[in-house]
Scaffold this motif. Structure first.
Motif, mmCIF file in Angstrom:
data_model
loop_
_atom_site.group_PDB
_atom_site.id
_atom_site.type_symbol
_atom_site.label_atom_id
_atom_site.label_comp_id
_atom_site.label_asym_id
_atom_site.label_seq_id
_atom_site.Cartn_x
_atom_site.Cartn_y
_atom_site.Cartn_z
ATOM 1 N N PHE A 26 0.824 -1.206 0.000
ATOM 2 C CA PHE A 26 0.000 0.000 0.000
ATOM 3 C C PHE A 26 0.861 1.261 0.000
ATOM 4 O O PHE A 26 0.343 2.365 -0.113
ATOM 5 C CB PHE A 26 -0.930 0.014 1.213
ATOM 6 N N VAL A 27 2.164 1.083 0.134
ATOM 7 C CA VAL A 27 3.106 2.202 0.122
ATOM 8 C C VAL A 27 4.333 1.787 -0.687
ATOM 9 O O VAL A 27 4.802 0.654 -0.561
ATOM 10 C CB VAL A 27 3.550 2.588 1.549
ATOM 11 N N LEU A 28 4.818 2.679 -1.527
ATOM 12 C CA LEU A 28 6.059 2.412 -2.251
ATOM 13 C C LEU A 28 6.816 3.708 -2.482
ATOM 14 O O LEU A 28 6.230 4.787 -2.553
ATOM 15 C CB LEU A 28 5.789 1.690 -3.572
ATOM 16 N N GLY A 29 8.126 3.579 -2.573
ATOM 17 C CA GLY A 29 8.976 4.729 -2.834
ATOM 18 C C GLY A 29 9.839 4.492 -4.070
ATOM 19 O O GLY A 29 10.185 3.353 -4.382
ATOM 20 N N TYR A 30 10.181 5.558 -4.764
ATOM 21 C CA TYR A 30 10.988 5.427 -5.972
ATOM 22 C C TYR A 30 11.694 6.743 -6.269
ATOM 23 O O TYR A 30 11.254 7.816 -5.844
ATOM 24 C CB TYR A 30 10.127 5.004 -7.168
ATOM 25 N N GLU A 31 12.801 6.632 -6.999
ATOM 26 C CA GLU A 31 13.565 7.811 -7.382
ATOM 27 C C GLU A 31 13.152 8.256 -8.793
ATOM 28 O O GLU A 31 12.619 7.468 -9.580
ATOM 29 C CB GLU A 31 15.067 7.516 -7.370
ATOM 30 N N SER A 32 13.416 9.516 -9.095
ATOM 31 C CA SER A 32 13.135 10.035 -10.438
ATOM 32 C C SER A 32 14.275 10.935 -10.882
ATOM 33 O O SER A 32 14.916 11.598 -10.064
ATOM 34 C CB SER A 32 11.817 10.811 -10.470
ATOM 35 N N VAL A 33 14.531 10.928 -12.196
ATOM 36 C CA VAL A 33 15.558 11.780 -12.801
ATOM 37 C C VAL A 33 14.909 12.544 -13.946
ATOM 38 O O VAL A 33 14.265 11.945 -14.822
ATOM 39 C CB VAL A 33 16.749 10.949 -13.319
ATOM 40 N N ASN A 34 15.071 13.865 -13.948
ATOM 41 C CA ASN A 34 14.448 14.726 -14.947
ATOM 42 C C ASN A 34 15.492 15.672 -15.536
ATOM 43 O O ASN A 34 16.490 16.003 -14.884
ATOM 44 C CB ASN A 34 13.308 15.543 -14.318
ATOM 45 N N ALA A 35 15.253 16.132 -16.754
ATOM 46 C CA ALA A 35 16.197 17.036 -17.412
ATOM 47 C C ALA A 35 15.433 17.979 -18.337
ATOM 48 O O ALA A 35 14.260 17.744 -18.663
ATOM 49 C CB ALA A 35 17.253 16.258 -18.195
ATOM 50 N N GLY A 36 16.105 19.055 -18.785
ATOM 51 C CA GLY A 36 15.428 19.979 -19.684
ATOM 52 C C GLY A 36 16.356 21.015 -20.284
ATOM 53 O O GLY A 36 17.507 21.190 -19.860
ATOM 54 N N PHE A 37 15.828 21.703 -21.288
ATOM 55 C CA PHE A 37 16.526 22.801 -21.971
ATOM 56 C C PHE A 37 15.566 23.974 -22.083
ATOM 57 O O PHE A 37 14.365 23.795 -22.358
ATOM 58 C CB PHE A 37 16.973 22.387 -23.366
ATOM 59 N N ASN A 38 16.071 25.205 -21.864
ATOM 60 C CA ASN A 38 15.225 26.398 -21.969
ATOM 61 C C ASN A 38 15.978 27.536 -22.646
ATOM 62 O O ASN A 38 17.172 27.752 -22.407
ATOM 63 C CB ASN A 38 14.769 26.858 -20.580
ATOM 64 N N PHE A 39 15.258 28.242 -23.517
ATOM 65 C CA PHE A 39 15.746 29.484 -24.122
ATOM 66 C C PHE A 39 15.029 30.647 -23.462
ATOM 67 O O PHE A 39 13.800 30.631 -23.323
ATOM 68 C CB PHE A 39 15.473 29.501 -25.619
ATOM 69 N N TYR A 40 15.793 31.657 -23.053
ATOM 70 C CA TYR A 40 15.197 32.859 -22.466
ATOM 71 C C TYR A 40 15.702 34.084 -23.205
ATOM 72 O O TYR A 40 16.918 34.264 -23.379
ATOM 73 C CB TYR A 40 15.553 32.974 -20.984
ATOM 74 N N GLY A 41 14.782 34.907 -23.655
ATOM 75 C CA GLY A 41 15.133 36.158 -24.315
ATOM 76 C C GLY A 41 14.332 37.301 -23.734
ATOM 77 O O GLY A 41 13.194 37.113 -23.287
ATOM 78 N N LYS A 42 14.927 38.482 -23.714
ATOM 79 C CA LYS A 42 14.225 39.650 -23.184
ATOM 80 C C LYS A 42 14.476 40.848 -24.084
ATOM 81 O O LYS A 42 15.455 40.906 -24.847
ATOM 82 C CB LYS A 42 14.681 39.965 -21.760
ATOM 83 N N GLN A 43 13.585 41.818 -23.983
ATOM 84 C CA GLN A 43 13.680 43.036 -24.773
ATOM 85 C C GLN A 43 14.873 43.875 -24.302
ATOM 86 O O GLN A 43 15.242 43.872 -23.125
ATOM 87 C CB GLN A 43 12.383 43.833 -24.634
ATOM 88 N N SER A 44 15.492 44.595 -25.228
ATOM 89 C CA SER A 44 16.605 45.475 -24.871
ATOM 90 C C SER A 44 16.113 46.647 -24.037
ATOM 91 O O SER A 44 14.909 46.911 -23.927
ATOM 92 C CB SER A 44 17.301 45.990 -26.138
ATOM 93 N N ARG A 45 17.052 47.351 -23.448
ATOM 94 C CA ARG A 45 16.713 48.526 -22.655
ATOM 95 C C ARG A 45 16.144 49.641 -23.544
ATOM 96 O O ARG A 45 16.524 49.787 -24.691
ATOM 97 C CB ARG A 45 17.945 49.045 -21.920
ATOM 98 N N LEU A 46 15.255 50.425 -22.959
ATOM 99 C CA LEU A 46 14.657 51.565 -23.658
ATOM 100 C C LEU A 46 15.367 52.850 -23.235
ATOM 101 O O LEU A 46 15.764 52.997 -22.078
ATOM 102 C CB LEU A 46 13.159 51.646 -23.331
ATOM 103 N N PHE A 47 15.501 53.783 -24.188
ATOM 104 C CA PHE A 47 16.262 55.002 -23.937
ATOM 105 C C PHE A 47 15.373 56.235 -24.068
ATOM 106 O O PHE A 47 14.405 56.253 -24.835
ATOM 107 C CB PHE A 47 17.440 55.104 -24.915
ATOM 108 N N ASN A 48 15.746 57.269 -23.320
ATOM 109 C CA ASN A 48 15.086 58.571 -23.446
ATOM 110 C C ASN A 48 15.610 59.311 -24.672
ATOM 111 O O ASN A 48 16.564 58.873 -25.325
ATOM 112 C CB ASN A 48 15.338 59.410 -22.187
ATOM 113 N N ASP A 49 14.974 60.415 -24.981
ATOM 114 C CA ASP A 49 15.396 61.200 -26.147
ATOM 115 C C ASP A 49 16.825 61.726 -26.013
ATOM 116 O O ASP A 49 17.512 61.942 -27.017
ATOM 117 C CB ASP A 49 14.435 62.381 -26.355
#
Length: 364
Positions: free
Chosen positions: A160-183
């Motif tokens: 009625f009870v069991l335990g087990y291990e898990s292994v996970n992996a991943g890849f992610n790309f993150y991009g953001k907008q450049s800074r904004l400048f005043n006149d």
């Protein structure tokens, strides 16, 4: 009873899922730890399903911590982060419990200031259990339709009870907008447009789950199938105070398929001292019915639910609320009440030189 028994015997069916998946980073992709400008963040997420119509609702709770290592080191293109994820999931009258603890480590290559690539690896330990004392079995009822208080079920489980291990992996790309400048050429603020997309792969070792002894049943033990998640979350700044946010997720696990698509608006109030943002979105969950052979043709409804979402950000706190409105074949026993989900996150910025609203200051 049938729903609870089916869940027990198909415990390998699918992993925990959230409607606000973009907040549950480690449940979607270990590599998402490093996304964003935060030096550190911790969050809580609670999901309640199908309280209407079921004796015992399905409940999922999650707590996580994500931390960048030396986040203020702008000279290095190579960065490390780590995270901790705790999950409890309880399902139905049989109290099918899952307790999971996982730790993740990521490596990020900062290609340029606005673009980074991250790979992540996560290991965890999981404990599953269930209780059949609250269930009713066919053997409990006599030929006249009355329950026999002395009857015993012939269904026997070795564990009625069991335990087990898990292994996970991943890849992610993150991009953001450049800074904004005043006149005059001075920096105004950091742009709000961002993009996350990637792939997470869970249960790489396919651990065995055995509620029966192998000698008692040729169909056990079973292996927990690999789950693959593919997602994209773009935020597009379309005005000084207005953003568009979209998110899409597809998850595959053996014959199970789930897709969640959402889109909405985020409005930023013009308050530089106490930045506030409110958002509203509408989404839908689409799933596969391959595991239900009783449904054919027009009976199949691939759209599981409609999901309205409200979000709010105040200073360094993020809050989210969704409510799943069930419209699939499960709408009859649940009266269309899928259930609410709450999300709360604290963000800590230790070294941003040009934050979205207050330039050249340290934010806590």
């Amino acid at each position: 009873m049938l729903l609870a028994l089916n869940t027990i015997t198909n415990v390998h069916g699918q992993d925990v899922h959230f409607s606000q998946f973009d907040g549950a980073s480690l449940s979607v992709n270990p590599a998402l730890i490093a996304s964003g400008e935060q030096s550190m963040r911790y969050s809580v997420q609670v999901r309640d399903q199908w309280r209407e119509g079921l004796g015992t609702p399905y409940s999922t709770k999650r707590i996580s911590l994500e931390q960048k290592i030396r986040p203020c080191n702008t000279q290095s293109k190579h960065k490390l982060s780590y995270g901790l994820n705790l999950i409890n999931d309880r399902a139905g009258d049989s109290n099918i419990d899952l307790y999971s603890v996982g730790g993740a480590l990521t490596y990020t290559y900062q290609y340029v200031e606005e673009i980074s690539f991250t790979i992540g690896l996560m290991g965890g330990y999981n404990n599953r259990s269930f209780d059949i004392s609250n269930l009713s079995w066919p053997e409990y009822w006599n030929e006249l339709g009355y329950r026999d208080p002395g009857a015993q079920t012939t269904e026997e489980f070795s564990n009625f009870v069991l335990g087990y291990e898990s292994v996970n992996a991943g890849f992610n790309f993150y991009g953001k907008q450049s800074r904004l400048f005043n006149d005059d050429g001075t920096i105004s603020r950091q742009g709000r447009s961002t993009l996350n997309f990637g792939v997470g792969v869970f249960n790489l070792t396919q651990p065995e789950l055995n509620f029966y002894d192998s000698a008692e049943s040729t169909s056990y033990p079973v292996k927990l199938p690999i789950r693959t998640s593919v997602y994209m979350v773009p935020v597009i700044e379309v005005g000084k105070q207005l953003d568009l946010k979209f998110k899409a997720l597809a998850q595959f696990q053996k014959t199970y398929f789930e897709s969640l698509i959402s889109g909405g608006l985020i409005y930023h109030f013009d308050n530089k001292e106490k930045p506030i943002a409110l958002g509203f979105a509408m989404g839908t969950r689409i799933w596969s019915l391959d595991n239900d052979p009783t449904l054919t043709g027009e009976e199949k409804k691939i759209v599981d639910s409609i999901i309205p979402e409200i979000t709010a950000s105040f200073r360094n706190w993020d809050f989210g609320f969704t409510y799943d409105i069930t419209i699939s074949n499960f709408e009859v026993p649940t009266n269309r009440r899928g259930g609410p989900e709450f999300f709360l996150r604290k963000n800590i910025f230790n070294c941003i030189q040009v934050p979205p609203y207050r330039p050249n200051c340290r934010i806590f």
